[in-house]
Scaffold this motif. Structure first.
Motif, PDB file in Angstrom:
ATOM      1  N   GLU A   1       0.819  -1.207   0.000  1.00 13.07           N
ATOM      2  CA  GLU A   1       0.000   0.000   0.000  1.00 13.07           C
ATOM      3  C   GLU A   1       0.856   1.262   0.000  1.00 13.07           C
ATOM      4  O   GLU A   1       0.528   2.248  -0.655  1.00 13.07           O
ATOM      5  N   TYR A   2       1.987   1.214   0.716  1.00 13.71           N
ATOM      6  CA  TYR A   2       2.891   2.361   0.755  1.00 13.71           C
ATOM      7  C   TYR A   2       3.410   2.708  -0.638  1.00 13.71           C
ATOM      8  O   TYR A   2       3.411   3.878  -1.040  1.00 13.71           O
ATOM      9  N   PHE A   3       3.842   1.700  -1.380  1.00 11.21           N
ATOM     10  CA  PHE A   3       4.408   1.967  -2.699  1.00 11.21           C
ATOM     11  C   PHE A   3       3.342   2.444  -3.681  1.00 11.21           C
ATOM     12  O   PHE A   3       3.612   3.270  -4.546  1.00 11.21           O
ATOM     13  N   MET A   4       2.106   1.931  -3.554  1.00  8.40           N
ATOM     14  CA  MET A   4       1.033   2.423  -4.412  1.00  8.40           C
ATOM     15  C   MET A   4       0.679   3.862  -4.058  1.00  8.40           C
ATOM     16  O   MET A   4       0.450   4.697  -4.933  1.00  8.40           O
ATOM     17  N   ASN A   5       0.664   4.184  -2.750  1.00  8.75           N
ATOM     18  CA  ASN A   5       0.381   5.555  -2.332  1.00  8.75           C
ATOM     19  C   ASN A   5       1.480   6.516  -2.767  1.00  8.75           C
ATOM     20  O   ASN A   5       1.220   7.684  -3.049  1.00  8.75           O
ATOM     21  N   ARG A   6       2.712   6.012  -2.808  1.00 11.35           N
ATOM     22  CA  ARG A   6       3.811   6.872  -3.235  1.00 11.35           C
ATOM     23  C   ARG A   6       3.634   7.285  -4.694  1.00 11.35           C
ATOM     24  O   ARG A   6       3.922   8.421  -5.081  1.00 11.35           O
ATOM     25  N   GLU A   7       3.122   6.353  -5.507  1.00 10.81           N
ATOM     26  CA  GLU A   7       2.846   6.679  -6.902  1.00 10.81           C
ATOM     27  C   GLU A   7       1.770   7.758  -7.006  1.00 10.81           C
ATOM     28  O   GLU A   7       1.890   8.724  -7.770  1.00 10.81           O
ATOM     29  N   TYR A   8       0.702   7.605  -6.209  1.00 12.07           N
ATOM     30  CA  TYR A   8      -0.368   8.611  -6.199  1.00 12.07           C
ATOM     31  C   TYR A   8       0.159   9.963  -5.743  1.00 12.07           C
ATOM     32  O   TYR A   8      -0.166  11.007  -6.310  1.00 12.07           O
ATOM     33  N   ALA A   9       0.971   9.963  -4.678  1.00  8.89           N
ATOM     34  CA  ALA A   9       1.490  11.218  -4.127  1.00  8.89           C
ATOM     35  C   ALA A   9       2.403  11.923  -5.128  1.00  8.89           C
ATOM     36  O   ALA A   9       2.382  13.153  -5.255  1.00  8.89           O
ATOM     37  N   TYR A  10       3.203  11.148  -5.831  1.00 13.22           N
ATOM     38  CA  TYR A  10       4.102  11.723  -6.831  1.00 13.22           C
ATOM     39  C   TYR A  10       3.295  12.424  -7.927  1.00 13.22           C
ATOM     40  O   TYR A  10       3.643  13.517  -8.372  1.00 13.22           O
ATOM     41  N   ASN A  11       2.200  11.809  -8.348  1.00 14.29           N
ATOM     42  CA  ASN A  11       1.341  12.428  -9.355  1.00 14.29           C
ATOM     43  C   ASN A  11       0.643  13.655  -8.795  1.00 14.29           C
ATOM     44  O   ASN A  11       0.544  14.697  -9.458  1.00 14.29           O
ATOM     45  N   ARG A  12       0.123  13.525  -7.572  1.00 14.11           N
ATOM     46  CA  ARG A  12      -0.615  14.624  -6.941  1.00 14.11           C
ATOM     47  C   ARG A  12       0.246  15.883  -6.815  1.00 14.11           C
ATOM     48  O   ARG A  12      -0.220  17.003  -7.068  1.00 14.11           O
ATOM     49  N   ASP A  13       1.509  15.703  -6.446  1.00 15.85           N
ATOM     50  CA  ASP A  13       2.403  16.844  -6.223  1.00 15.85           C
ATOM     51  C   ASP A  13       3.202  17.209  -7.466  1.00 15.85           C
ATOM     52  O   ASP A  13       4.164  17.971  -7.385  1.00 15.85           O
ATOM     53  N   LYS A  14       2.799  16.631  -8.628  1.00 14.85           N
ATOM     54  CA  LYS A  14       3.420  16.960  -9.917  1.00 14.85           C
ATOM     55  C   LYS A  14       4.928  16.725  -9.921  1.00 14.85           C
ATOM     56  O   LYS A  14       5.693  17.497 -10.499  1.00 14.85           O
ATOM     57  N   GLY A  15       5.346  15.662  -9.234  1.00 15.80           N
ATOM     58  CA  GLY A  15       6.751  15.284  -9.262  1.00 15.80           C
ATOM     59  C   GLY A  15       7.668  16.176  -8.459  1.00 15.80           C
ATOM     60  O   GLY A  15       8.879  16.152  -8.664  1.00 15.80           O
ATOM     61  N   LYS A  16       7.093  16.957  -7.523  1.00 12.56           N
ATOM     62  CA  LYS A  16       7.905  17.865  -6.715  1.00 12.56           C
ATOM     63  C   LYS A  16       7.746  17.537  -5.238  1.00 12.56           C
ATOM     64  O   LYS A  16       6.726  16.996  -4.805  1.00 12.56           O
ATOM     65  N   CYS A  17       8.765  17.876  -4.459  1.00 11.18           N
ATOM     66  CA  CYS A  17       8.695  17.719  -3.025  1.00 11.18           C
ATOM     67  C   CYS A  17       7.647  18.681  -2.478  1.00 11.18           C
ATOM     68  O   CYS A  17       7.661  19.877  -2.781  1.00 11.18           O
ATOM     69  N   LYS A  18       6.732  18.162  -1.663  1.00 16.07           N
ATOM     70  CA  LYS A  18       5.653  18.992  -1.141  1.00 16.07           C
ATOM     71  C   LYS A  18       6.164  20.030  -0.157  1.00 16.07           C
ATOM     72  O   LYS A  18       5.520  21.051   0.080  1.00 16.07           O
ATOM     73  N   TYR A  19       7.352  19.806   0.413  1.00 15.81           N
ATOM     74  CA  TYR A  19       7.894  20.721   1.418  1.00 15.81           C
ATOM     75  C   TYR A  19       8.738  21.830   0.787  1.00 15.81           C
ATOM     76  O   TYR A  19       8.495  23.005   0.988  1.00 15.81           O
ATOM     77  N   CYS A  20       9.730  21.427  -0.033  1.00 17.18           N
ATOM     78  CA  CYS A  20      10.649  22.431  -0.592  1.00 17.18           C
ATOM     79  C   CYS A  20      10.349  22.775  -2.045  1.00 17.18           C
ATOM     80  O   CYS A  20      10.999  23.656  -2.609  1.00 17.18           O
ATOM     81  N   LYS A  21       9.385  22.080  -2.680  1.00 17.59           N
ATOM     82  CA  LYS A  21       8.937  22.370  -4.049  1.00 17.59           C
ATOM     83  C   LYS A  21       9.971  22.056  -5.115  1.00 17.59           C
ATOM     84  O   LYS A  21       9.816  22.450  -6.268  1.00 17.59           O
ATOM     85  N   LYS A  22      11.042  21.359  -4.751  1.00 16.18           N
ATOM     86  CA  LYS A  22      12.052  21.026  -5.745  1.00 16.18           C
ATOM     87  C   LYS A  22      11.658  19.754  -6.480  1.00 16.18           C
ATOM     88  O   LYS A  22      11.052  18.857  -5.890  1.00 16.18           O
ATOM     89  N   PRO A  23      11.999  19.653  -7.784  1.00 16.30           N
ATOM     90  CA  PRO A  23      11.672  18.429  -8.536  1.00 16.30           C
ATOM     91  C   PRO A  23      12.364  17.210  -7.942  1.00 16.30           C
ATOM     92  O   PRO A  23      13.521  17.273  -7.521  1.00 16.30           O
ATOM     93  N   LEU A  24      11.657  16.105  -7.863  1.00 17.14           N
ATOM     94  CA  LEU A  24      12.227  14.852  -7.388  1.00 17.14           C
ATOM     95  C   LEU A  24      12.777  14.108  -8.595  1.00 17.14           C
ATOM     96  O   LEU A  24      12.032  13.492  -9.345  1.00 17.14           O
TER      97      LEU A  24
END
Length: 309
Positions: A270-293
């Motif tokens: 579930e963690y790895f599936m949620n990580r995929e969702y989170a990456y899409n939700r935040d447009k491939g950027k860190c939600k804290y510092c806004k830098k591209p991952l």
């Protein structure tokens, strides 16, 4: 004045020289054969070094066939020209070998009864499908992508029939319902073969989702998936476009998926599936510092409160 135009492009030791007359092409072949033999101490292969007409045979180069044809008419008359234009097409003979390798990997899915192993192999198959589709993307590839999907689907049908002889039809799921690569599969109702794992459907992607795309700017030769610098350039190049591209690689690896089922910590399936969702939700950027991952550091990001993980 009076000089026949010539153009040269190459990749490593694969060279192509373009000119406008057959006579000039044969002259260049003679001159270069002598030059490489006498100056470079190299012997050109006469079987591989040949003259061809782009209007008929085309150029076979790096898995593509480039032909000179009339431009397709469009609603905008200003884009029309009577001149011939170069049209890149997938080299279907070379493509057969690539499709065969993917089909062989699909057959491996049926060799295990463990859902985690099956999902991991599907993840590997998907990476090969997306990679091949991306390689063909700059060409006129719609027909080739549908050939890939048809062959892979037929192979998967045989595998699922053998593994689930009575209920294989129940394992054909609309792509939009898959938990893997949700951003890529969003809105696509075409059915594909999948396996259930922890209440979710994990399935095979399709190549046709990766549509043809022509670069408006010169391609950066350093952009390659085989070096760290190349991956960073690719990620930065993609991060400037919105929305997040559907043809990007998954943030999870096949090993992540396989081991997640046995995880005793929070790093479960579930963690790895949620990580995929989170990456899409935040447009491939860190939600804290806004830098591209970037592709080589996507596993490391910040919590909203700033704690490093």
């Amino acid at each position: 004045m009076g000089v026949t135009p010539k153009y040269n492009f190459r990749f490593a030791d694969d060279w192509v020289i373009l000119t406008s007359t057959e006579q000039e092409a044969y002259r260049l072949k003679r001159v270069m054969t002598k030059y490489f033999r006498n100056k470079m101490k190299l012997e050109l292969s006469q079987e591989k070094t040949f003259v061809t007409d782009l209007r008929t045979e085309g150029i076979h180069f790096l898995g593509f066939v480039v032909k000179a044809e009339k431009k397709r008419k469009t609603p905008d008359p200003q884009t029309w020209t009577e001149n011939l234009v170069g049209k890149p097409l997938p080299d279907m003979e070379r493509l057969k070998d690539k499709i065969q390798k993917i089909a062989d990997e699909v057959r491996v899915i049926g060799e295990s009864t463990e859902r985690s192993v099956q999902a991991a192999q599907i993840q590997r198959v998907n990476s090969m499908i997306v990679g091949l589709a991306q390689y063909l993307q700059p060409s006129i590839c719609s027909h080739a992508l549908h050939i890939i999907d048809r062959r892979i689907n037929n192979t998967a049908l045989a595998v699922w029939k053998k593994r689930f002889p009575r209920h294989y039809n129940k394992y054909q799921i609309p792509m939009e319902k898959l938990c893997n690569l949700p951003h890529r599969h969003e809105g696509y109702k075409s059915k594909t073969f999948a396996v259930p794992i922890e209440g979710e459907w994990f399935g095979i992607t399709m190549a046709f989702i990766t549509h043809s795309k022509y670069e408006s700017k010169p391609f950066d030769q350093r952009m390659t998936p085989y070096t760290e610098e190349g991956r960073r350039i690719y990620s930065y190049y993609r991060s400037r476009s919105k929305p997040l591209p559907c043809d990007r690689p998954s943030v999870n690896t096949a090993r992540d998926i396989q081991l997640s089922v046995y995880a005793k910590t929070v790093y479960n399936f579930e963690y790895f599936m949620n990580r995929e969702y989170a990456y899409n939700r935040d447009k491939g950027k860190c939600k804290y510092c806004k830098k591209p991952l970037f592709l080589d550091n996507k596993k490391y990001c910040y919590h909203v409160k700033g704690n490093f993980r």
